[in-house]
Write an enzyme that holds these catalytic residues in place. Structure first.
Site, short mmCIF file in Angstrom:
data_model
loop_
_atom_site.label_atom_id
_atom_site.label_comp_id
_atom_site.label_asym_id
_atom_site.label_seq_id
_atom_site.Cartn_x
_atom_site.Cartn_y
_atom_site.Cartn_z
N HIS A 228 -10.41 -5.65 -2.77
CA HIS A 228 -9.10 -5.88 -2.14
C HIS A 228 -9.25 -5.97 -0.63
CE1 HIS A 228 -9.71 -1.51 -2.15
NE2 HIS A 228 -9.00 -1.48 -1.04
N PHE A 229 -8.26 -6.64 -0.05
CA PHE A 229 -8.11 -6.70 1.40
C PHE A 229 -6.83 -5.96 1.79
CE2 PHE A 229 -10.98 -10.27 0.88
CZ PHE A 229 -11.68 -10.33 2.07
N HIS A 230 -6.88 -5.30 2.94
CA HIS A 230 -5.69 -4.72 3.56
C HIS A 230 -5.16 -5.72 4.59
CE1 HIS A 230 -6.59 -0.40 2.44
NE2 HIS A 230 -7.77 -0.95 2.26
N ASP B 57 0.86 -1.19 0.00
CA ASP B 57 0.00 0.00 0.00
C ASP B 57 0.89 1.24 0.00
OD1 ASP B 57 -1.73 2.21 0.90
OD2 ASP B 57 -3.18 0.64 1.36
N GLN C 185 -14.46 2.74 1.44
CA GLN C 185 -13.71 2.33 0.24
C GLN C 185 -13.40 3.55 -0.63
OE1 GLN C 185 -15.83 -0.48 -2.29
NE2 GLN C 185 -13.95 -1.13 -3.31
#
Ligand code: DGP
Length: 141
Positions: A104-106, A35, A98
């Site tokens: 997506h996943f963090h 990220d 979002q």
């Protein structure tokens, strides 16, 4: 009302190789990369290669594949960064937090007593992200 998937979103561009990212793990179903606005050092995003805006429209099979990769990445993030734990976040629609509309996943490493930095906060340069990515890649099974 269902909002249509927009293939011009930034993660779709990353998946197509149109803009760069610091990769952690890739297979035929998913891509994991750092990220650029990390909430902690070692913050990874795990993205489905199946087009989908979020949890509401991603096909079940793609979601199943994605969460299994999230588990692999979470283990590597914890081991590679030496974290005490890992926080998993997944946001849906603007009201849900979002901002990039590709599923997506963090995966965020956590240390006892250390708060998260802001969501969507300061950008970190690729060379710094790469130092964290290298540790996480080395810990992948
Ligand atoms: P959200 O959609 O709220 O789950 O947040 C999107 C996340 O994506 C946010 O933590 C910042 C990150 N991000 C935004 N643009 C880019 C980009 O161009 N590259 C990378 N690596 N991350 C990005």
């Amino acid at each position: 009302m269902t909002v249509a998937y927009d293939p011009q979103n930034i993660f779709a561009k990353i998946l197509r190789g149109e803009i760069p990212c610091v990769k952690v793990r890739e297979d035929d179903k998913t891509l994991a990369f750092m990220d650029v606005m990390p909430r902690a050092d070692g913050h990874v995003l795990v993205v489905s290669k199946t087009p989908g805006r979020n949890i509401f429209d991603l096909p079940e099979e793609a979601l199943s594949e994605l969460i299994l990769r999230v588990q692999k990445v979470a283990r590597a993030v914890k081991t590679g960064t030496g974290a005490d734990g890992v926080t998993i976040h997944q946001f849906n629609e603007p009201a849900g937090g979002q901002s990039v509309f590709h599923m997506h996943f963090h995966v965020i490493p956590r240390w006892e007593g250390v708060p998260l930095r802001a969501h969507g906060g300061a950008m970190v340069e690729a060379a710094v992200l790469e130092t964290h990515a290298a540790k996480i890649r080395a810990a992948l099974e």
